[in-house]
Design a protein around this motif. Structure first.
Motif, PDB file in Angstrom:
ATOM      1  N   SER A  72       0.831  -1.214   0.000  1.00 18.48           N
ATOM      2  CA  SER A  72       0.000   0.000   0.000  1.00 18.48           C
ATOM      3  C   SER A  72       0.861   1.258   0.000  1.00 18.48           C
ATOM      4  N   PRO A  73       0.423   2.282  -0.755  1.00 16.88           N
ATOM      5  CA  PRO A  73       1.104   3.568  -0.711  1.00 16.88           C
ATOM      6  C   PRO A  73       0.872   4.225   0.653  1.00 16.88           C
ATOM      7  N   PRO A  74       1.765   5.143   1.050  1.00 13.27           N
ATOM      8  CA  PRO A  74       1.702   5.703   2.412  1.00 13.27           C
ATOM      9  C   PRO A  74       0.306   6.195   2.812  1.00 13.27           C
ATOM     10  N   GLU A  75      -0.402   6.865   1.879  1.00 11.49           N
ATOM     11  CA  GLU A  75      -1.675   7.465   2.282  1.00 11.49           C
ATOM     12  C   GLU A  75      -2.767   6.424   2.541  1.00 11.49           C
ATOM     13  N   GLU A  76      -2.571   5.189   2.044  1.00  9.53           N
ATOM     14  CA  GLU A  76      -3.595   4.159   2.280  1.00  9.53           C
ATOM     15  C   GLU A  76      -3.135   3.117   3.290  1.00  9.53           C
ATOM     16  N   ARG A  77      -1.953   3.349   3.845  1.00  3.35           N
ATOM     17  CA  ARG A  77      -1.353   2.296   4.646  1.00  3.35           C
ATOM     18  C   ARG A  77      -2.119   2.029   5.946  1.00  3.35           C
ATOM     19  N   GLU A  78      -2.545   3.097   6.626  1.00  3.47           N
ATOM     20  CA  GLU A  78      -3.246   2.894   7.900  1.00  3.47           C
ATOM     21  C   GLU A  78      -4.467   2.005   7.707  1.00  3.47           C
ATOM     22  N   ALA A  79      -5.256   2.303   6.649  1.00  7.84           N
ATOM     23  CA  ALA A  79      -6.467   1.511   6.384  1.00  7.84           C
ATOM     24  C   ALA A  79      -6.091   0.066   6.061  1.00  7.84           C
ATOM     25  N   ALA A  80      -5.037  -0.098   5.256  1.00 11.78           N
ATOM     26  CA  ALA A  80      -4.631  -1.456   4.864  1.00 11.78           C
ATOM     27  C   ALA A  80      -4.170  -2.263   6.074  1.00 11.78           C
ATOM     28  N   GLU A  81      -3.423  -1.615   6.974  1.00  5.92           N
ATOM     29  CA  GLU A  81      -2.949  -2.323   8.173  1.00  5.92           C
ATOM     30  C   GLU A  81      -4.122  -2.691   9.083  1.00  5.92           C
ATOM     31  N   ASN A  82      -5.104  -1.786   9.175  1.00 10.33           N
ATOM     32  CA  ASN A  82      -6.284  -2.089   9.979  1.00 10.33           C
ATOM     33  C   ASN A  82      -7.068  -3.260   9.394  1.00 10.33           C
ATOM     34  N   ASP A  83      -7.145  -3.310   8.061  1.00 12.07           N
ATOM     35  CA  ASP A  83      -7.822  -4.446   7.410  1.00 12.07           C
ATOM     36  C   ASP A  83      -7.108  -5.739   7.758  1.00 12.07           C
ATOM     37  N   LEU A  84      -5.778  -5.680   7.735  1.00 19.79           N
ATOM     38  CA  LEU A  84      -5.003  -6.882   8.052  1.00 19.79           C
ATOM     39  C   LEU A  84      -5.259  -7.305   9.501  1.00 19.79           C
ATOM     40  N   THR A  85      -5.278  -6.320  10.406  1.00 22.08           N
ATOM     41  CA  THR A  85      -5.554  -6.639  11.821  1.00 22.08           C
ATOM     42  C   THR A  85      -6.912  -7.321  11.954  1.00 22.08           C
ATOM     43  N   ARG A  86      -7.917  -6.780  11.242  1.00 24.93           N
ATOM     44  CA  ARG A  86      -9.268  -7.374  11.306  1.00 24.93           C
ATOM     45  C   ARG A  86      -9.249  -8.805  10.784  1.00 24.93           C
ATOM     46  N   GLN A  87      -8.534  -9.045   9.692  1.00 27.91           N
ATOM     47  CA  GLN A  87      -8.421 -10.402   9.148  1.00 27.91           C
ATOM     48  C   GLN A  87      -7.770 -11.336  10.172  1.00 27.91           C
ATOM     49  N   LEU A  88      -6.720 -10.832  10.803  1.00 30.71           N
ATOM     50  CA  LEU A  88      -5.971 -11.679  11.746  1.00 30.71           C
ATOM     51  C   LEU A  88      -6.818 -12.025  12.957  1.00 30.71           C
ATOM     52  N   ARG A  89      -7.718 -11.115  13.314  1.00 25.45           N
ATOM     53  CA  ARG A  89      -8.570 -11.380  14.484  1.00 25.45           C
ATOM     54  C   ARG A  89      -9.524 -12.545  14.241  1.00 25.45           C
ATOM     55  N   THR A  90      -9.778 -12.881  12.970  1.00 28.66           N
ATOM     56  CA  THR A  90     -10.753 -13.934  12.674  1.00 28.66           C
ATOM     57  C   THR A  90     -10.120 -15.323  12.581  1.00 28.66           C
ATOM     58  N   ILE A  91      -8.785 -15.385  12.525  1.00 23.13           N
ATOM     59  CA  ILE A  91      -8.175 -16.703  12.324  1.00 23.13           C
ATOM     60  C   ILE A  91      -7.834 -17.356  13.659  1.00 23.13           C
ATOM     61  N   PRO A  92      -7.834 -18.697  13.718  1.00 25.33           N
ATOM     62  CA  PRO A  92      -7.426 -19.365  14.954  1.00 25.33           C
ATOM     63  C   PRO A  92      -5.919 -19.239  15.161  1.00 25.33           C
ATOM     64  N   LEU A  93      -5.522 -18.945  16.407  1.00 21.49           N
ATOM     65  CA  LEU A  93      -4.096 -18.757  16.692  1.00 21.49           C
ATOM     66  C   LEU A  93      -3.520 -20.043  17.268  1.00 21.49           C
ATOM     67  N   ASP A  94      -3.188 -20.968  16.381  1.00 21.70           N
ATOM     68  CA  ASP A  94      -2.615 -22.230  16.838  1.00 21.70           C
ATOM     69  C   ASP A  94      -1.097 -22.125  16.900  1.00 21.70           C
ATOM     70  N   GLU A  95      -0.465 -23.244  17.120  1.00 20.60           N
ATOM     71  CA  GLU A  95       0.997 -23.307  17.234  1.00 20.60           C
ATOM     72  C   GLU A  95       1.714 -22.609  16.073  1.00 20.60           C
ATOM     73  N   ASP A  96       1.199 -22.839  14.850  1.00 21.79           N
ATOM     74  CA  ASP A  96       1.895 -22.315  13.674  1.00 21.79           C
ATOM     75  C   ASP A  96       1.822 -20.786  13.574  1.00 21.79           C
ATOM     76  N   ALA A  97       1.006 -20.151  14.419  1.00 20.32           N
ATOM     77  CA  ALA A  97       0.868 -18.696  14.349  1.00 20.32           C
ATOM     78  C   ALA A  97       1.781 -17.991  15.342  1.00 20.32           C
ATOM     79  N   GLU A  98       2.678 -18.744  15.978  1.00 25.53           N
ATOM     80  CA  GLU A  98       3.501 -18.177  17.042  1.00 25.53           C
ATOM     81  C   GLU A  98       4.318 -16.968  16.575  1.00 25.53           C
ATOM     82  N   ALA A  99       4.938 -17.102  15.404  1.00 29.24           N
ATOM     83  CA  ALA A  99       5.756 -16.009  14.880  1.00 29.24           C
ATOM     84  C   ALA A  99       4.885 -14.782  14.622  1.00 29.24           C
TER      85      ALA A  99
END
Lengths: 162, 378
Positions: A72-99
């Motif tokens: 994402s270009p700088p001006e859209e980065r905050e929104a893109a990072e927030n989208d990623l955070t929202r996506q990550l909140r929906t996935i199960p955090l098993d062993e493989d997600a440690e990193a």
């Protein structure tokens, strides 16, 4: 005679104060810039860790969100990072997600520190003497990076049951 | 990593901040880091090998108790010398807003500075008057840690700016391995309480009432109490025939605290408010003792919503008595709670907490020179 001594004293005091303030301006701006660089690195790391996990799990949406955050270009980065955070909140955090969990935690700390250091620099910029003498002319104005708290598994504070 | 830690209060007197600093230093050393702790102390005082004495301290009334601190030109010179000799990658100060070694160290520091705020102090007139000085101290700090949500809230509201919340650690192994006091808990069961029982917010009165009721029907039930105060005050209001069944240890050392917690079947935390984190609960959890605690926000969070300990409505002595009675009658439930508690408390174990503190150190270093530090996933 005495007025000469008085004037000299005042000049010395004022110039000491101004030199000191200028040094403070430089220091706080250098620090905010360093924090911004570190924050950028941690954002990239989290997105990379998310992309790796998405590939392993063949999660298409997560992979797309991670790619968009990376590109994402700088001006859209905050929104893109927030989208990623929202996506990550929906996935199960098993062993493989440690990193990924570790990268998110580091990002949360980097974001907090960056916000504080930007605030320090901005409050100094607002000082009248700093503005009047244009002490900040060599420093671009530091900007907040306003994203949601990226922490995934609040390790130490378990959420209360409803 | 070379870490310099500054403790504002003397190790001669026990205290929360001092214990925190010592446990953190030991956890960091165990993880392979080089640590030096600067604290006010006499040169000939017996100190752990990683502590550097910063000289005599003077008594200073602070936050309701007397803290011994060092401040002044001599202390400044010592702080500077220690900083120069230590050549630290990161400086970690505790309570930098107290007039102490911590503030001196922050003002003399050149590199990255991490500060931990322990107390949830409210804004005072003195603080408002010293705003300029505090701003200078604050500007030197690269990253801030608050040990509780309350301490963090004070940061946000009064000083401006946030802080990373990292709770107090607990040395789980020390508590889990302590030997119970001889003869405890005994056949008839034992209930424990630790803290300033004269302070209403600690809720000892509730436990006294509940214990009097329980003891009336359970002839062997004993009460074990530790904390500063007088025995007369402790027994005040308790029927005379029960006085012999109450054991009072007075103020206890860290080791005796662990032994005391291991000596009872049920630990009770009847606090009615004001508790920001509930350190004692994590310690009882580490000791493997079943817990009955007030349903305060902080306690509920530490006890994982009631999974790692039983909660009762705040201020309800009858409910407290009922919950304690149920647990005393049900050893299986007690061990189930203890097992759940042991699992939850690993999150507060010092090695885990120290890793999180190290992440803040890394961030502070990065924010000073802009390079990113690689840290292995533990």
């Amino acid at each position: 005679m005495w007025w000469v001594v008085g004037v000299v004293t005042v000049v010395v005091l004022v110039s000491t104060y101004l030199t000191w303030t200028a040094a403070r301006v430089d220091r706080l701006h250098a620090r905010a810039a360093a924090a911004a660089k570190a924050l950028d690195a941690h954002l990239l790391r989290r997105a990379a860790a998310a992309a790796v996990l998405a590939e392993e799990r063949s999660a298409v949406e997560l992979y797309a969100a991670a790619r968009i955050a990376l590109d994402s270009p700088p001006e859209e980065r905050e929104a893109a990072e927030n989208d990623l955070t929202r996506q990550l909140r929906t996935i199960p955090l098993d062993e493989d997600a440690e990193a990924l969990v570790a990268a998110s935690r580091r990002l949360a700390v980097a974001r907090q520190v960056h916000t504080d250091l930007v605030r320090d620099a901005l409050s100094l910029r607002r000082r009248r003497v700093v503005r009047l003498l244009r002490m900040t002319r060599r420093h671009p104005e530091p900007e907040y990076f306003d994203i949601d708290d990226p922490i995934l598994a609040p390790a130490a504070v378990p959420t209360p049951l409803p | 990593m070379r870490v310099g830690i500054v403790c504002p209060y003397s190790f001669d007197v026990p205290g929360g901040v001092q214990n925190h600093v010592m446990d953190l230093a030991e956890a960091l050393i165990a993880l392979g880091h080089e640590v030096s702790v600067l604290a006010p102390a006499d040169e000939d005082a017996p100190l752990p090998p990683y502590v550097v004495a910063a000289g005599r301290s003077v008594p200073f009334p602070y936050n309701g108790s007397v803290a011994r601190i060092s401040f002044g030109p001599v202390s400044t010179a010592r702080v500077r010398r220690w900083l120069a000799r230590g050549d630290f990658d990161v400086l970690h100060v505790h309570e930098p807003f107290s007039l102490s070694l911590s503030m001196l160290a922050v003002l003399s520091a050149r590199g990255p500075v991490v500060a931990t705020f322990h107390t949830a102090m409210t804004r005072s007139r003195a603080m408002a008057a010293a705003q300029g000085l505090l701003q200078l101290v604050l500007e030197r700090i690269t990253a801030r840690i608050a040990v509780s949500a309350l301490a963090r809230k004070v940061q946000v509201e009064h000083v401006g700016g946030g802080a990373v919340e990292i709770p107090n650690g607990v040395a789980v192994a020390k508590f889990a391995g302590a030997a119970p006091l001889p003869g405890w808990p005994g056949e008839g069961g034992a209930v424990g309480f630790l803290g300033r029982f004269t302070e209403p917010r600690k809720g000892f009165g509730l436990l006294r009432t509940a214990y009097a009721d329980l003891a009336a029907t359970r002839p062997g039930l004993r009460l074990l109490v530790a904390g500063p105060g007088e025995r007369e005050e402790l027994l005040d209001g308790l029927p005379a025939e029960l006085h012999g069944r109450v054991t009072y240890l007075g103020k206890v050392s860290e080791e005796d605290k662990a032994r005391m917690l291991r000596s009872v079947d049920v630990y009770v935390a009847p606090n009615t408010g004001g508790e920001s984190f509930g350190m004692i609960l994590t310690e009882a959890m580490a000791a493997g003792t079943a817990i009955v605690a007030s349903d305060l926000d902080a306690f509920r969070r530490v006890l994982d919503g009631g999974r790692a300990g039983v909660l009762f409505p705040v201020g309800d002595a009858a409910a407290l008595g009922a919950r304690v009675g149920e647990l005393l009658d049900d050893p299986a439930r007690r061990s189930a709670l203890a097992a759940a508690a042991r699992e939850v408390v690993t999150e507060f174990d010092w090695p885990v907490i120290a890793e999180r503190v190290l992440e803040v150190y890394a961030t502070a270093i990065e924010a000073t020179d802009g390079r990113v530090i690689d840290q292995e996933v533990p």
